[in-house]
Design a protein around this motif. Structure first.
Motif, PDB file in Angstrom:
ATOM      1  N   ASP A 183       0.724  -1.183  -0.035  1.00 33.44           N
ATOM      2  CA  ASP A 183       0.071   0.139  -0.032  1.00 33.44           C
ATOM      3  C   ASP A 183       0.938   1.334   0.054  1.00 33.44           C
ATOM      4  N   ASP A 184       1.898   1.611   0.745  1.00 30.74           N
ATOM      5  CA  ASP A 184       2.774   2.453   0.583  1.00 30.74           C
ATOM      6  C   ASP A 184       2.971   3.002  -0.631  1.00 30.74           C
ATOM      7  N   ASP A 185       3.258   1.914  -1.494  1.00 30.37           N
ATOM      8  CA  ASP A 185       3.699   2.249  -2.924  1.00 30.37           C
ATOM      9  C   ASP A 185       2.787   3.025  -3.762  1.00 30.37           C
ATOM     10  N   ALA A 186       1.414   2.652  -3.336  1.00 29.53           N
ATOM     11  CA  ALA A 186       0.132   3.482  -4.031  1.00 29.53           C
ATOM     12  C   ALA A 186      -0.458   4.709  -3.292  1.00 29.53           C
ATOM     13  N   GLU A 187       0.380   4.986  -2.142  1.00 28.35           N
ATOM     14  CA  GLU A 187      -0.068   6.147  -1.460  1.00 28.35           C
ATOM     15  C   GLU A 187       0.169   7.484  -2.196  1.00 28.35           C
ATOM     16  N   ILE A 188       1.212   7.367  -3.407  1.00 26.79           N
ATOM     17  CA  ILE A 188       1.195   8.637  -4.058  1.00 26.79           C
ATOM     18  C   ILE A 188       0.175   9.054  -4.830  1.00 26.79           C
ATOM     19  N   GLY A 189      -0.850   8.076  -5.103  1.00 29.22           N
ATOM     20  CA  GLY A 189      -1.745   8.279  -6.241  1.00 29.22           C
ATOM     21  C   GLY A 189      -3.069   9.108  -5.465  1.00 29.22           C
ATOM     22  N   GLU A 190      -3.129   9.229  -4.387  1.00 32.80           N
ATOM     23  CA  GLU A 190      -4.073  10.110  -3.701  1.00 32.80           C
ATOM     24  C   GLU A 190      -4.096  11.434  -4.124  1.00 32.80           C
ATOM     25  N   LYS A 191      -5.331  12.069  -4.421  1.00 32.86           N
ATOM     26  CA  LYS A 191      -5.390  13.490  -4.896  1.00 32.86           C
ATOM     27  C   LYS A 191      -4.619  14.441  -4.673  1.00 32.86           C
ATOM     28  N   GLY A 192      -3.851  15.047  -5.615  1.00 34.72           N
ATOM     29  CA  GLY A 192      -3.139  16.084  -5.336  1.00 34.72           C
ATOM     30  C   GLY A 192      -1.869  16.725  -6.127  1.00 34.72           C
ATOM     31  N   ARG A 193      -2.097  17.095  -7.170  1.00 34.08           N
ATOM     32  CA  ARG A 193      -0.980  17.163  -8.206  1.00 34.08           C
ATOM     33  C   ARG A 193       0.147  16.069  -8.290  1.00 34.08           C
ATOM     34  N   GLU A 194      -0.365  14.562  -8.598  1.00 38.72           N
ATOM     35  CA  GLU A 194       0.319  13.434  -8.552  1.00 38.72           C
ATOM     36  C   GLU A 194       0.723  13.170  -9.985  1.00 38.72           C
ATOM     37  N   HIS A 195       0.157  14.162 -10.996  1.00 30.46           N
ATOM     38  CA  HIS A 195       0.587  14.013 -12.306  1.00 30.46           C
ATOM     39  C   HIS A 195      -0.057  12.382 -13.129  1.00 30.46           C
ATOM     40  N   GLY A 196      -1.077  12.010 -12.739  1.00 23.76           N
ATOM     41  CA  GLY A 196      -1.382  10.832 -12.947  1.00 23.76           C
ATOM     42  C   GLY A 196      -0.477   9.618 -12.484  1.00 23.76           C
ATOM     43  N   ILE A 197       0.435   9.780 -11.619  1.00 21.84           N
ATOM     44  CA  ILE A 197       1.227   8.847 -10.965  1.00 21.84           C
ATOM     45  C   ILE A 197       0.524   8.058  -9.838  1.00 21.84           C
ATOM     46  N   ASP A 198       0.121   6.905 -10.048  1.00 26.80           N
ATOM     47  CA  ASP A 198      -0.613   6.120  -9.125  1.00 26.80           C
ATOM     48  C   ASP A 198       0.063   5.208  -8.142  1.00 26.80           C
ATOM     49  N   ILE A 199       1.222   4.824  -8.563  1.00 22.56           N
ATOM     50  CA  ILE A 199       2.062   4.128  -7.744  1.00 22.56           C
ATOM     51  C   ILE A 199       3.571   4.250  -8.131  1.00 22.56           C
ATOM     52  N   LEU A 200       4.134   4.395  -7.082  1.00 24.34           N
ATOM     53  CA  LEU A 200       5.695   4.638  -6.986  1.00 24.34           C
ATOM     54  C   LEU A 200       6.227   3.786  -6.235  1.00 24.34           C
ATOM     55  N   GLN A 201       7.317   3.005  -6.922  1.00 24.44           N
ATOM     56  CA  GLN A 201       7.935   1.803  -6.152  1.00 24.44           C
ATOM     57  C   GLN A 201       9.573   2.044  -6.389  1.00 24.44           C
ATOM     58  N   ILE A 202      10.399   2.312  -5.399  1.00 26.15           N
ATOM     59  CA  ILE A 202      11.722   2.434  -5.481  1.00 26.15           C
ATOM     60  C   ILE A 202      12.368   1.199  -4.495  1.00 26.15           C
ATOM     61  N   ASP A 203      12.868   0.251  -5.595  1.00 27.77           N
ATOM     62  CA  ASP A 203      13.474  -0.978  -4.792  1.00 27.77           C
ATOM     63  C   ASP A 203      14.933  -0.580  -5.086  1.00 27.77           C
ATOM     64  N   GLU A 204      15.285  -0.290  -3.987  1.00 26.26           N
ATOM     65  CA  GLU A 204      16.865  -0.154  -3.655  1.00 26.26           C
ATOM     66  C   GLU A 204      17.962  -1.328  -4.014  1.00 26.26           C
ATOM     67  N   ASP A 205      17.302  -2.475  -3.226  1.00 21.77           N
ATOM     68  CA  ASP A 205      18.062  -3.700  -3.709  1.00 21.77           C
ATOM     69  C   ASP A 205      18.137  -4.116  -5.314  1.00 21.77           C
ATOM     70  N   LYS A 206      17.331  -4.065  -6.012  1.00 21.11           N
ATOM     71  CA  LYS A 206      16.869  -4.423  -7.369  1.00 21.11           C
ATOM     72  C   LYS A 206      17.350  -3.192  -8.025  1.00 21.11           C
ATOM     73  N   LYS A 207      17.658  -1.990  -7.628  1.00 19.95           N
ATOM     74  CA  LYS A 207      17.830  -1.025  -8.287  1.00 19.95           C
ATOM     75  C   LYS A 207      16.662  -0.615  -9.591  1.00 19.95           C
ATOM     76  N   GLU A 208      15.504  -0.785  -8.921  1.00 20.91           N
ATOM     77  CA  GLU A 208      14.382  -0.666  -9.929  1.00 20.91           C
ATOM     78  C   GLU A 208      13.555   0.467  -9.476  1.00 20.91           C
ATOM     79  N   ILE A 209      13.088   1.242 -10.043  1.00 15.92           N
ATOM     80  CA  ILE A 209      12.086   2.216  -9.834  1.00 15.92           C
ATOM     81  C   ILE A 209      10.814   1.903 -10.804  1.00 15.92           C
ATOM     82  N   THR A 210       9.582   1.654 -10.403  1.00 12.58           N
ATOM     83  CA  THR A 210       8.233   1.337 -11.133  1.00 12.58           C
ATOM     84  C   THR A 210       7.332   2.601 -10.837  1.00 12.58           C
ATOM     85  N   ILE A 211       6.838   3.105 -12.016  1.00  9.96           N
ATOM     86  CA  ILE A 211       5.950   4.088 -11.969  1.00  9.96           C
ATOM     87  C   ILE A 211       4.908   3.467 -12.662  1.00  9.96           C
TER      88      ILE A 211
END
Length: 178
Positions: free
Chosen positions: A54-82
Motif C-alpha cells: 500500500d505504501d507504493d500506492a499512497e502517492i496516487g491519492e489526489k493532489g498534483r500527482e501527474h497521474g502517478i498512481d504507484i511509485l516503487q523504489i526498490d533499492e536492492d534491485k535498483k528498479e523504479i516502477t511508476i
C-alpha cells in the motif's frame, strides 16, 4: 527506461468485474477513499505485483500527482516502477493520448524541483530524486493499467513515444523502450 503498456487482454471481462470490483470497493471503504478509481492502484499494488504494498500506492491519492498512481523504489534491485492506473466500474475506461505522454514524462516530473504536490507526493518525490542523484544505475519501469479498452488514438501516441530511445534525468541517461 523500460515502458510497459498493459492493455486489453484476452480475458473474460465479466469475470474481472465480478472478481476485481468487489475487492476495489473493499479497499475504498477500508482506506476511507472517495472512489474506486483512487482505490484501484492499491488493488494493483496488493494483487498484481508481489513485491509492492500500500505504501507504493499512497502517492496516487489526489493532489498534483501527474497521474502517478504507484511509485516503487526498490533499492536492492535498483528498479523504479511508476504506474498509472485508470479505473472504470464496468471496465470500459477510455484514456486520452495525453495520459500516455504524462506517464512517459513522469520521471522528469518527479525529478523537477519546481513541482509540489500533496504531502505523500512530496515525500515520494524526494525518494525518487535521491535515487536518481545517488549515481546508481536504476532501471525505470513505466506501467499503464487500464480497466477498459485501448483505442487507436492511444496506439498513435505510443508510436510517437516509441521514437524516443532515451531520456535524461538529472545527470543520468536512461534507455527508453516500449
Amino acid at each position: 527506461m523500460k515502458v510497459r503498456v498493459i492493455t486489453k487482454m484476452d480475458i473474460d471481462v465479466n469475470m474481472l468485474i465480478n472478481e476485481v470490483k468487489p475487492d476495489v470497493e473493499v479497499i475504498s471503504h477500508e482506506k476511507n477513499l472517495n472512489d474506486n478509481p483512487t482505490a484501484f492502484p492499491f488493488w494493483i499494488a496488493r494483487i498484481l505485483f508481489e513485491d509492492m504494498d500500500d505504501d507504493d500506492a499512497e502517492i496516487g491519492e489526489k493532489g498534483r500527482e501527474h497521474g502517478i498512481d504507484i511509485l516503487q523504489i526498490d533499492e536492492d534491485k535498483k528498479e523504479i516502477t511508476i504506474c498509472q492506473a485508470k479505473w472504470s466500474d464496468s471496465f470500459t475506461h477510455k484514456i486520452a493520448g495525453e495520459d500516455i505522454s504524462r506517464l512517459v514524462t513522469s520521471p522528469e516530473y518527479l525529478y523537477g524541483e519546481e513541482v509540489i504536490g500533496n504531502r505523500e507526493f512530496n515525500n515520494r518525490k524526494k525518494d525518487f530524486r535521491n535515487a536518481i542523484l545517488s549515481g546508481e544505475k536504476y532501471k525505470i519501469n513505466l506501467i499503464l493499467i487500464v480497466a477498459g479498452d485501448f483505442s487507436g488514438d492511444q496506439q498513435k501516441e505510443i508510436d510517437v513515444q516509441k521514437q524516443k530511445d532515451s531520456i535524461k534525468i538529472g545527470n543520468n541517461q536512461f534507455d527508453l523502450t516500449f
